[in-house]
Design a protein around this motif. Sequence first.
Motif, PDB file in Angstrom:
ATOM      1  N   PRO A  36       0.802  -1.209  -0.216  1.00  0.00           N
ATOM      2  CA  PRO A  36      -0.067  -0.135   0.024  1.00  0.00           C
ATOM      3  C   PRO A  36       0.705   1.177   0.137  1.00  0.00           C
ATOM      4  N   CYS A  37       0.231   2.322  -0.549  1.00  0.00           N
ATOM      5  CA  CYS A  37       1.101   3.631  -0.381  1.00  0.00           C
ATOM      6  C   CYS A  37       0.614   4.199   0.713  1.00  0.00           C
ATOM      7  N   GLU A  38       1.242   5.438   0.946  1.00  0.00           N
ATOM      8  CA  GLU A  38       0.657   6.008   2.371  1.00  0.00           C
ATOM      9  C   GLU A  38      -0.608   6.703   2.431  1.00  0.00           C
ATOM     10  N   LEU A  39      -1.047   7.117   1.387  1.00  0.00           N
ATOM     11  CA  LEU A  39      -2.628   7.428   1.185  1.00  0.00           C
ATOM     12  C   LEU A  39      -3.708   6.344   1.659  1.00  0.00           C
ATOM     13  N   CYS A  40      -3.220   4.773   1.144  1.00  0.00           N
ATOM     14  CA  CYS A  40      -3.813   3.661   1.038  1.00  0.00           C
ATOM     15  C   CYS A  40      -4.036   3.542   2.765  1.00  0.00           C
ATOM     16  N   LEU A  41      -2.872   3.726   3.521  1.00  0.00           N
ATOM     17  CA  LEU A  41      -2.765   3.468   4.836  1.00  0.00           C
ATOM     18  C   LEU A  41      -3.762   4.365   5.676  1.00  0.00           C
ATOM     19  N   VAL A  42      -3.808   5.722   5.183  1.00  0.00           N
ATOM     20  CA  VAL A  42      -4.576   6.692   5.750  1.00  0.00           C
ATOM     21  C   VAL A  42      -6.013   6.302   5.460  1.00  0.00           C
ATOM     22  N   HIS A  86      -7.200  10.491  -3.156  1.00  0.00           N
ATOM     23  CA  HIS A  86      -6.484   9.487  -3.515  1.00  0.00           C
ATOM     24  C   HIS A  86      -6.815   9.134  -5.148  1.00  0.00           C
ATOM     25  N   ALA A  87      -8.024   9.022  -5.710  1.00  0.00           N
ATOM     26  CA  ALA A  87      -8.440   9.049  -6.966  1.00  0.00           C
ATOM     27  C   ALA A  87      -7.821  10.392  -7.861  1.00  0.00           C
ATOM     28  N   GLY A  88      -7.961  11.618  -7.249  1.00  0.00           N
ATOM     29  CA  GLY A  88      -7.521  12.583  -7.842  1.00  0.00           C
ATOM     30  C   GLY A  88      -6.029  12.610  -7.902  1.00  0.00           C
ATOM     31  N   VAL A  89      -5.403  11.946  -6.993  1.00  0.00           N
ATOM     32  CA  VAL A  89      -3.834  11.794  -7.086  1.00  0.00           C
ATOM     33  C   VAL A  89      -3.584  10.571  -8.194  1.00  0.00           C
ATOM     34  N   TRP A  94      -4.286  16.394  -9.045  1.00  0.00           N
ATOM     35  CA  TRP A  94      -3.270  17.154  -8.334  1.00  0.00           C
ATOM     36  C   TRP A  94      -2.321  16.348  -7.463  1.00  0.00           C
ATOM     37  N   PRO A  95      -1.098  16.843  -6.671  1.00  0.00           N
ATOM     38  CA  PRO A  95      -0.210  15.861  -6.258  1.00  0.00           C
ATOM     39  C   PRO A  95      -0.693  15.451  -4.741  1.00  0.00           C
ATOM     40  N   SER A  96      -0.123  14.566  -4.230  1.00  0.00           N
ATOM     41  CA  SER A  96      -0.489  13.749  -3.144  1.00  0.00           C
ATOM     42  C   SER A  96      -0.096  15.008  -1.905  1.00  0.00           C
ATOM     43  N   PRO A  97      -0.919  14.919  -0.971  1.00  0.00           N
ATOM     44  CA  PRO A  97      -0.948  15.745   0.252  1.00  0.00           C
ATOM     45  C   PRO A  97       0.318  15.284   1.332  1.00  0.00           C
ATOM     46  N   LEU A  98       0.552  14.060   0.978  1.00  0.00           N
ATOM     47  CA  LEU A  98       1.405  13.316   2.039  1.00  0.00           C
ATOM     48  C   LEU A  98       2.920  13.331   1.201  1.00  0.00           C
ATOM     49  N   PRO A  99       3.782  13.562   2.235  1.00  0.00           N
ATOM     50  CA  PRO A  99       5.098  13.622   1.650  1.00  0.00           C
ATOM     51  C   PRO A  99       5.647  12.323   1.434  1.00  0.00           C
ATOM     52  N   GLY A 100       5.169  11.247   2.177  1.00  0.00           N
ATOM     53  CA  GLY A 100       5.461   9.821   1.545  1.00  0.00           C
ATOM     54  C   GLY A 100       5.271   9.371   0.376  1.00  0.00           C
ATOM     55  N   PRO A 122      11.004  -0.086  -0.038  1.00  0.00           N
ATOM     56  CA  PRO A 122      10.514   0.807  -1.073  1.00  0.00           C
ATOM     57  C   PRO A 122       8.924   1.237  -0.960  1.00  0.00           C
ATOM     58  N   SER A 123       8.710   2.361  -1.063  1.00  0.00           N
ATOM     59  CA  SER A 123       7.201   2.963  -0.973  1.00  0.00           C
ATOM     60  C   SER A 123       6.702   2.795  -2.334  1.00  0.00           C
ATOM     61  N   LYS A 124       5.408   2.550  -2.346  1.00  0.00           N
ATOM     62  CA  LYS A 124       4.612   2.571  -3.705  1.00  0.00           C
ATOM     63  C   LYS A 124       4.155   4.114  -3.855  1.00  0.00           C
ATOM     64  N   PRO A 125       4.445   4.605  -4.981  1.00  0.00           N
ATOM     65  CA  PRO A 125       3.589   5.946  -5.154  1.00  0.00           C
ATOM     66  C   PRO A 125       2.152   6.093  -5.059  1.00  0.00           C
ATOM     67  N   CYS A 126       1.649   7.034  -4.411  1.00  0.00           N
ATOM     68  CA  CYS A 126       0.343   7.191  -4.578  1.00  0.00           C
ATOM     69  C   CYS A 126      -0.255   7.371  -5.779  1.00  0.00           C
ATOM     70  N   ASP A 127       0.371   7.719  -6.836  1.00  0.00           N
ATOM     71  CA  ASP A 127      -0.309   8.011  -7.965  1.00  0.00           C
ATOM     72  C   ASP A 127      -0.364   6.712  -8.983  1.00  0.00           C
ATOM     73  N   ALA A 128       0.177   5.792  -8.360  1.00  0.00           N
ATOM     74  CA  ALA A 128       0.099   4.380  -9.012  1.00  0.00           C
ATOM     75  C   ALA A 128      -0.924   3.442  -8.684  1.00  0.00           C
ATOM     76  N   PRO A 129      -2.276   3.629  -9.208  1.00  0.00           N
ATOM     77  CA  PRO A 129      -3.487   2.852  -8.965  1.00  0.00           C
ATOM     78  C   PRO A 129      -3.187   1.348  -8.754  1.00  0.00           C
ATOM     79  N   THR A 130      -3.919   0.816  -7.901  1.00  0.00           N
ATOM     80  CA  THR A 130      -3.905  -0.712  -7.950  1.00  0.00           C
ATOM     81  C   THR A 130      -5.133  -1.392  -8.244  1.00  0.00           C
TER      82      THR A 130
END
Length: 171
Positions: A36-42, A86-89, A94-100, A122-130
């Motif tokens: 999961p990316c950081e947004l997924c965890l939130v 997250h869908a917008g990212v 728009w860019p992700s609001p989270l620095p991770g 390694p973190s998954k980028p938030c703009d890479a949808p699953t």
Amino acid sequence: MKAALVNRKMGLFLALAGGLALGVAWWVEHVLQIMPCELCLVERWPWRILILIGIIDIVLPGAAGGPVLWLAVPVLLASVGLAACHAGVEWQWWPSPLPGCHAPHITGRTMAERLASMPLRPSKPCDAPTYLVPGLPLSMSVMGGLYAAAILAVFFIWKRRVARTARRIFY
């Protein structure tokens, strides 16, 4: 007595709905090995809170339990909002609001310092949808938002039916 039972059923429904959402997230992460990316965890936090609301309602029916159910509304709206963010990212609106969610910043002058500043995993980028369902262009974040909206709709339909039933009894 009957209202407390109806509220307990709604509490059980909310707790199970939250458990199902977290169960799917766990299955995707641990069985399918999709990080999961950081947004997924939130996005998982509203489901945890929903489980807590459901448990409180089951344990404290009646005066304390019934009003607690209404806390599910802002929690589910927050879940829909996080999914929309997250869908917008993912759609590059728009860019992700989270620095991770951005590329890691590796610092240091020596190779040892640079390696020490790298993240452990390694973190998954938030703009890479699953995408879980082949051929269905809905990412996990969009499906989570739709699921939260569906749970919210069920909540309001349930509450409306309970109110109608209560009016028939009193009139």
